[in-house]
Scaffold this active site. Structure first.
Site, PDB file in Angstrom:
ATOM      1  N   TRP A   5       8.545  -3.102  -1.530  1.00 53.45           N
ATOM      2  CA  TRP A   5       7.431  -3.795  -0.858  1.00 53.45           C
ATOM      3  C   TRP A   5       6.987  -4.970  -1.734  1.00 53.45           C
ATOM      4  O   TRP A   5       6.832  -4.817  -2.954  1.00 53.45           O
ATOM      5  CB  TRP A   5       6.262  -2.836  -0.638  1.00 53.45           C
ATOM      6  CG  TRP A   5       5.077  -3.468   0.030  1.00 53.45           C
ATOM      7  CD1 TRP A   5       5.094  -4.277   1.118  1.00 53.45           C
ATOM      8  CD2 TRP A   5       3.703  -3.328  -0.349  1.00 53.45           C
ATOM      9  NE1 TRP A   5       3.814  -4.647   1.452  1.00 53.45           N
ATOM     10  CE2 TRP A   5       2.942  -4.078   0.564  1.00 53.45           C
ATOM     11  CE3 TRP A   5       3.051  -2.626  -1.367  1.00 53.45           C
ATOM     12  CZ2 TRP A   5       1.555  -4.165   0.493  1.00 53.45           C
ATOM     13  CZ3 TRP A   5       1.667  -2.706  -1.432  1.00 53.45           C
ATOM     14  CH2 TRP A   5       0.931  -3.468  -0.514  1.00 53.45           C
ATOM     15  N   TYR A  15       8.691  -4.614   5.457  1.00 61.03           N
ATOM     16  CA  TYR A  15       8.685  -5.414   4.218  1.00 61.03           C
ATOM     17  C   TYR A  15       9.430  -6.741   4.405  1.00 61.03           C
ATOM     18  O   TYR A  15       9.360  -7.612   3.543  1.00 61.03           O
ATOM     19  CB  TYR A  15       9.320  -4.644   3.053  1.00 61.03           C
ATOM     20  CG  TYR A  15       8.666  -3.323   2.708  1.00 61.03           C
ATOM     21  CD1 TYR A  15       7.412  -2.979   3.201  1.00 61.03           C
ATOM     22  CD2 TYR A  15       9.313  -2.405   1.895  1.00 61.03           C
ATOM     23  CE1 TYR A  15       6.834  -1.758   2.902  1.00 61.03           C
ATOM     24  CE2 TYR A  15       8.730  -1.181   1.584  1.00 61.03           C
ATOM     25  CZ  TYR A  15       7.496  -0.869   2.094  1.00 61.03           C
ATOM     26  OH  TYR A  15       6.923   0.345   1.790  1.00 61.03           O
ATOM     27  N   ASN A  51      11.487   1.082 -16.250  1.00 58.97           N
ATOM     28  CA  ASN A  51      10.885   2.039 -15.318  1.00 58.97           C
ATOM     29  C   ASN A  51      11.796   3.241 -15.042  1.00 58.97           C
ATOM     30  O   ASN A  51      11.339   4.261 -14.539  1.00 58.97           O
ATOM     31  CB  ASN A  51      10.520   1.343 -14.001  1.00 58.97           C
ATOM     32  CG  ASN A  51       9.334   0.406 -14.157  1.00 58.97           C
ATOM     33  OD1 ASN A  51       8.601   0.471 -15.140  1.00 58.97           O
ATOM     34  ND2 ASN A  51       9.138  -0.496 -13.197  1.00 58.97           N
ATOM     35  N   PRO A  59      -3.295   2.447   2.076  1.00 60.60           N
ATOM     36  CA  PRO A  59      -4.291   1.692   1.320  1.00 60.60           C
ATOM     37  C   PRO A  59      -3.823   0.297   0.930  1.00 60.60           C
ATOM     38  O   PRO A  59      -4.633  -0.600   0.760  1.00 60.60           O
ATOM     39  CB  PRO A  59      -4.512   2.546   0.069  1.00 60.60           C
ATOM     40  CG  PRO A  59      -3.967   3.890   0.389  1.00 60.60           C
ATOM     41  CD  PRO A  59      -2.904   3.683   1.422  1.00 60.60           C
ATOM     42  N   GLY A  60      -2.502   0.130   0.810  1.00 55.65           N
ATOM     43  CA  GLY A  60      -1.997  -1.197   0.512  1.00 55.65           C
ATOM     44  C   GLY A  60      -2.356  -1.716  -0.869  1.00 55.65           C
ATOM     45  O   GLY A  60      -2.457  -2.914  -1.082  1.00 55.65           O
ATOM     46  N   PRO A  98      -0.606   5.986  11.604  1.00 53.58           N
ATOM     47  CA  PRO A  98      -1.297   4.980  12.420  1.00 53.58           C
ATOM     48  C   PRO A  98      -2.585   4.512  11.754  1.00 53.58           C
ATOM     49  O   PRO A  98      -3.128   3.474  12.088  1.00 53.58           O
ATOM     50  CB  PRO A  98      -1.583   5.691  13.733  1.00 53.58           C
ATOM     51  CG  PRO A  98      -1.065   7.062  13.613  1.00 53.58           C
ATOM     52  CD  PRO A  98      -0.440   7.264  12.273  1.00 53.58           C
ATOM     53  N   LYS A 103       7.967  -0.664  -7.884  1.00 54.21           N
ATOM     54  CA  LYS A 103       8.568  -1.909  -7.397  1.00 54.21           C
ATOM     55  C   LYS A 103       8.629  -2.890  -8.559  1.00 54.21           C
ATOM     56  O   LYS A 103       7.630  -3.109  -9.258  1.00 54.21           O
ATOM     57  CB  LYS A 103       7.732  -2.504  -6.260  1.00 54.21           C
ATOM     58  CG  LYS A 103       8.169  -3.919  -5.839  1.00 54.21           C
ATOM     59  CD  LYS A 103       7.377  -5.003  -6.553  1.00 54.21           C
ATOM     60  CE  LYS A 103       7.929  -6.389  -6.395  1.00 54.21           C
ATOM     61  NZ  LYS A 103       7.213  -7.368  -7.258  1.00 54.21           N
ATOM     62  N   SER A 104       9.787  -3.464  -8.786  1.00 50.15           N
ATOM     63  CA  SER A 104       9.862  -4.566  -9.741  1.00 50.15           C
ATOM     64  C   SER A 104      11.025  -5.460  -9.375  1.00 50.15           C
ATOM     65  O   SER A 104      12.058  -4.978  -8.913  1.00 50.15           O
ATOM     66  CB  SER A 104      10.030  -4.047 -11.171  1.00 50.15           C
ATOM     67  OG  SER A 104       9.992  -5.142 -12.059  1.00 50.15           O
ATOM     68  N   THR A 105      10.843  -6.753  -9.590  1.00 50.03           N
ATOM     69  CA  THR A 105      11.964  -7.685  -9.472  1.00 50.03           C
ATOM     70  C   THR A 105      12.276  -8.268 -10.849  1.00 50.03           C
ATOM     71  O   THR A 105      13.045  -9.204 -10.964  1.00 50.03           O
ATOM     72  CB  THR A 105      11.639  -8.813  -8.466  1.00 50.03           C
ATOM     73  OG1 THR A 105      10.365  -9.367  -8.788  1.00 50.03           O
ATOM     74  CG2 THR A 105      11.617  -8.302  -7.049  1.00 50.03           C
TER      75      THR A 105
END
Ligand SMILES: NC(=O)c1ccc[n+]([C@@H]2O[C@H](COP(=O)([O-])OP(=O)(O)OC[C@H]3O[C@@H](n4cnc5c(N)ncnc54)[C@H](OP(=O)(O)O)[C@@H]3O)[C@@H](O)[C@H]2O)c1
Length: 198
Positions: free
Chosen positions: A21, A49, A171, A117-118, A113, A161-163
């Site tokens: 994400w 995403y 991680n 929390p985002g 639905p 998540k990591s780029t």
């Protein structure tokens, strides 16, 4: 340290997966490629995403180069809120499968639905908690690694998540060390934080 958790289907889910994400198009493919090469076997995706096509291209390359086989990986995708009607599900699933260039998923989650929390966890205040900082210093690890291992030791799979290639590797470096039980108890000092479930 638990490398996998056993699901009630009998399938084994690797305890660390790469989150995707907010991994932007243009970088997400390289992140997936680097992560699998570094040893990740679990990738957390979702059509929402907006990057499953690029992830699919990276997976294709990994398979073609013989780095992994499809069955070595645990791939999740998710059904977005507006596709929950039974007649919409096969189409939504097929879109994800087509974009990811896969024949099957290991896990297909339905978003609540109510939404999620985002919030991003690693970017929040957790990594600034004094107890996490002091444990990281004591163990010679990063605060991110301590936060991830804490969750794994509590029996949760984690999806950092990591780029960033260095963080992608770090991680995953959570298997050859442990947080002792007496130290783990100190985590109760941390105030309850909102955790995203999906
Ligand atoms: N939060 C949600 O509501 C939600 C909902 C559905 C699914 N998910 C799944 O869960 C995954 C993780 O989501 P999350 O919200 O919990 O995000 P997270 O992985 O906790 O945080 C990602 C952020 O932390 C940074 N980061 C990664 N590793 C780090 C480290 N070791 N130290 C410090 N910063 C680090 C990343 O930056 P760099 O990329 O620059 O490293 C990125 O900005 C998502 O990608 C998705 O697959 C989350």
């Amino acid at each position: 340290m638990a490398r996998h958790f056993l699901l009630n289907t009998g399938n084994r889910m690797p305890s660390v997966g790469l989150g995707t994400w907010q991994a932007d198009p243009g970088v997400v493919g390289a992140a997936v490629y680097a992560a699998v090469k570094a040893g990740y076997r679990h990738i957390d995706c979702a059509s929402e995403y907006g990057n499953e096509k690029e992830i699919g291209l990276a997976l294709k390359t990994l398979f073609e180069e013989g780095i992994v086989k499809r069955e070595d990986l645990f791939i999740t995708s998710k059904l977005w809120n507006d596709r929950h009607a039974p007649e919409d599900v096969p189409e939504a699933l097929n879109e994800s499968l087509n974009d990811l260039q896969l024949d099957y998923l290991d896990l297909y989650l339905a978003y609540s639905p109510l939404g999620s929390p985002g919030t991003t966890w690693m970017n929040g205040n957790v990594l600034k908690e004094p107890v996490i900082i002091s444990i990281a210093e004591k163990l010679g690890k990063t605060t991110g690694q301590v936060a991830l291992l804490w969750n794994i030791q509590m029996g949760h799979s984690v999806l950092p998540k990591s780029t960033n290639q260095e963080r992608i590797k770090k991680n995953l470096d959570v298997y050859d060390w442990a947080i002792q039980d007496d130290v783990l108890a100190k985590f109760t000092e941390i105030q309850q934080v909102t955790l995203a479930i999906l």
